[in-house]
Design a protein around this motif. Structure first.
Motif, PDB file in Angstrom:
ATOM      1  N   GLN A 117       0.736  -1.025   0.188  1.00  0.00           N
ATOM      2  CA  GLN A 117       0.066   0.143   0.058  1.00  0.00           C
ATOM      3  C   GLN A 117       0.771   1.249  -0.014  1.00  0.00           C
ATOM      4  N   LEU A 127      -2.574  -2.482  -3.079  1.00  0.00           N
ATOM      5  CA  LEU A 127      -3.581  -1.925  -2.358  1.00  0.00           C
ATOM      6  C   LEU A 127      -3.600  -0.423  -2.671  1.00  0.00           C
ATOM      7  N   PHE A 140      -7.443   3.428   1.139  1.00  0.00           N
ATOM      8  CA  PHE A 140      -7.962   2.197   1.956  1.00  0.00           C
ATOM      9  C   PHE A 140      -7.584   2.581   3.388  1.00  0.00           C
ATOM     10  N   ARG A 141      -8.437   2.396   4.307  1.00  0.00           N
ATOM     11  CA  ARG A 141      -8.098   2.528   5.753  1.00  0.00           C
ATOM     12  C   ARG A 141      -8.534   1.186   6.604  1.00  0.00           C
ATOM     13  N   GLU A 201     -11.347  -1.409   5.279  1.00  0.00           N
ATOM     14  CA  GLU A 201     -11.067  -2.150   4.127  1.00  0.00           C
ATOM     15  C   GLU A 201      -9.817  -3.179   4.320  1.00  0.00           C
ATOM     16  N   LEU A 202      -8.839  -2.488   5.152  1.00  0.00           N
ATOM     17  CA  LEU A 202      -7.392  -3.360   5.155  1.00  0.00           C
ATOM     18  C   LEU A 202      -7.717  -4.575   5.773  1.00  0.00           C
ATOM     19  N   SER A 214     -12.791  -2.480  -7.316  1.00  0.00           N
ATOM     20  CA  SER A 214     -12.675  -1.320  -6.671  1.00  0.00           C
ATOM     21  C   SER A 214     -14.002  -1.207  -5.789  1.00  0.00           C
ATOM     22  N   THR A 274     -14.438   5.360  -7.069  1.00  0.00           N
ATOM     23  CA  THR A 274     -13.417   4.385  -7.033  1.00  0.00           C
ATOM     24  C   THR A 274     -12.112   4.784  -7.188  1.00  0.00           C
TER      25      THR A 274
END
Length: 569
Positions: free
Chosen positions: A99, A123, A127-128, A131-132, A218, A541
């Motif tokens: 990421q 990644l 994303f936070r 999501e992760l 997405s 997205t």
């Protein structure tokens, strides 16, 4: 490292994929769509043959001084990182998650993971934790690479939380800055540690038909799905762009779309490096800097979403930079308004073209440089010759040309599974290999494919389907509309009505303004939106696609609270 980790990863990958039919695979090789080598092999060959050629030029947000790395330098760094991965216990079939913003580090870690036989999991930087946790947990990732901070957010801090929250995640490596306690430093633990005597890596490379990437979709409609591609399906998926534009190793690519998505990962990094190109990265999209960099770096082409073109046109109108080398701006993810192709060519000097594809199967249609502006705005391009496309009704029967239907595709670029969700794969890929893309479209008179919506975006008002994309295309030509999405909301009498969600260009338009504009353009009255919502931006997205499910959720809440009532005509 426990001996059970690698076999578990291999088992999950095997259980997730459906192999291609042997007859098809032989045909793909005979036709040259598949090979007996990988894009990693291509890169290593270029590094050996042209070690002093620039490979990656990285521009960081707020800096005009780039990091430039040659093919030889990049190969050396890849080797060092690969040995670092081995020292951390990374084995074949395990997932390495990355990421990071666009830059040479993302590319080097990707190639290093491939060198040790790992599966790469790009990644997106936005994303936070929610999501992760899901994505890393489903992938069984043991290793995560993150920036220290990016755009004001502490990714290192979040990584510390993820190491505690995700059972499989043993290590997080921080790129730039001093990592928090318990995390590793990319510079100190990967780059500055010499492990050149650790042994050869060549026997670890993944084969052409082995899964090499895990990329989550997405999320335009809900839960992200982990799309699995082999070296050969990725190679095939990327080729139509380079074939259509007739690009060579002498061309220079520019990429600002995130490498956490297929656009940046494949067309902005893997494929250009496999062809010996120079790539110019921006970690944060800056259109003013972009038009300047075209001249400074001799950029010849880029691929991104339609809003990037609009931004670039506006920037060049002010800056008037040297764009003499710039030939192609390719758009994906959203239709091109009819007014944009001629304006883009006039201002940028580049040919604007469109393509249609998905994370699951790469490019299905694309324009050629010979396409006229009218053709570019009328369709998403012609069939590539690699992927077959069918347009079918809900019963699976082919529909006549010009009639909308579900877009199905099959061919050598087809993904091989959704991670740990064979049920989802089987629900969208038929036993004979046809993938239901979820897109709705029709064949144009010149043989192109026009996207008219998504199967889940259809608005049915009083039993009649609303042509969502066609309405949006007309509304885009209104001078007060910068961006627009037409979505449905529930109505007790008609089932659904249409709402136009608009980002204004200056003073916001009224609903009456939009209705008059649609009338002037010959749009049937029953298709006109019956509500107007003004927003400062539309949810998107990472690939630039509008997340209409989020807009529908917002409208549902507004209707439920009685914030507005349906309007009758």
């Amino acid at each position: 490292m426990p001996d059970t980790v690698a076999p578990r990863a291999a088992s999950v990958l095997a259980d997730s994929r459906r192999p291609h039919d042997p007859t098809d695979t032989q045909a793909y090789r005979t036709a040259g769509y598949w090979r007996d080598r990988t894009m990693l092999d291509d890169f290593l060959d270029h590094a050996a043959a042209s070690p002093h050629k620039a490979a990656i030029v990285t521009y960081r947000d707020g800096s005009r001084v780039p990091d430039t790395m040659t093919y030889g330098q990049l190969a050396t760094v890849v080797e060092r990182i690969a040995h670092g991965l081995r020292a951390l216990g990374v084995q074949r079939d395990e997932v390495v998650s990355i990421q990071l913003p666009n830059g040479w580090e993302f590319a080097a870690i990707t190639l290093a993971a491939m060198r040790v036989g790992a599966v790469v999991n790009p990644l997106v930087a936005i994303f936070r934790r929610r999501e992760l946790e899901f994505m890393l947990g489903r992938a069984g990732s043991r290793l995560l690479f993150v920036p220290d901070t990016f755009r004001g957010f502490s990714h290192a801090g979040l990584a510390s939380e993820l190491v505690e929250a995700v059972p499989s995640l043993e290590h997080a490596v921080v790129v730039g800055g001093e990592p928090p306690a318990g995390l590793l430093s990319f510079e100190r633990d990967m780059l500055e540690t010499d492990r050149s005597g650790a042994g050869p890596l060549d026997t670890l490379h993944r084969g052409p038909d082995e899964v090499v990437s895990l990329m989550y979709t997405s999320g335009t409609t809900g839960e992200p799905k982990g799309t699995l591609h082999t070296n050969n399906t990725l190679w095939s998926a990327g080729n139509p762009l380079f074939d259509s534009l007739r690009l060579t190793g002498d061309d220079v690519a520019f990429m600002a779309s995130t490498m956490g998505h297929l656009t940046g990962f494949l067309w902005g990094m893997l494929q250009p490096l496999s062809r010996g190109m120079k790539i110019v990265f921006q970690d944060v999209w800056d259109p003013t800097a972009f038009v300047r960099l075209v001249g400074e770096e001799q950029v010849t082409w880029t691929l991104s979403a339609t809003p990037f073109v609009v931004d670039a046109v506006a920037a060049q109108a002010t800056v008037d930079a040297d764009l003499s080398t710039f030939r192609y701006f390719v758009c994906a993810g959203a239709p091109i308004p009819s007014s944009l192709p001629p304006r883009a060519t006039a201002v940028l000097g580049a040919k604007l073209m469109s393509l249609w594809g998905t994370s699951e199967c790469g490019i299905c249609t694309i324009h050629t440089p010979e396409a006229t502006p009218e053709e570019v705005s009328a369709s998403e391009g012609q069939l590539t010759g690699l992927m077959r496309v069918r347009i079918a009704d809900d019963e699976g029967a082919d529909v006549p040309d010009g009639s909308p239907g579900r877009l199905l595709t099959s061919g050598p670029s087809m993904f091989v599974g959704y991670l740990a969700r064979r049920d989802l794969y089987d629900s969208v890929v038929s036993p004979d290999g046809w993938f239901d893309t979820g897109d709705v479209g029709y064949r144009t008179p010149d043989g192109g494919i026009r996207i008219s919506g998504r199967t889940k975006d259809i608005i049915i008002r009083g039993g009649e389907n609303i042509p969502v994309v066609e309405i949006e295309n007309v509304l885009y030509t209104h001078p007060a509309v910068a961006e627009v999405a037409v979505v449905g909301y529930a109505d007790e009498r008609l089932g659904e009505r249409a709402c136009a969600v608009v980002v204004p260009a200056g003073a916001p338009p009224t609903l009456a303004d939009l209705a008059a504009h649609l009338a002037e353009n010959g749009m049937a009255k029953q298709y006109w939106p019956e509500r107007l919502e003004i927003r400062t931006e539309l949810p998107r997205t990472p690939a630039g696609k509008i997340q209409k499910f989020r807009l529908r959720e917002d409208l549902h809440q507004l209707v439920g609270r009685g914030v507005f009532d349906p309007v009758s005509r």
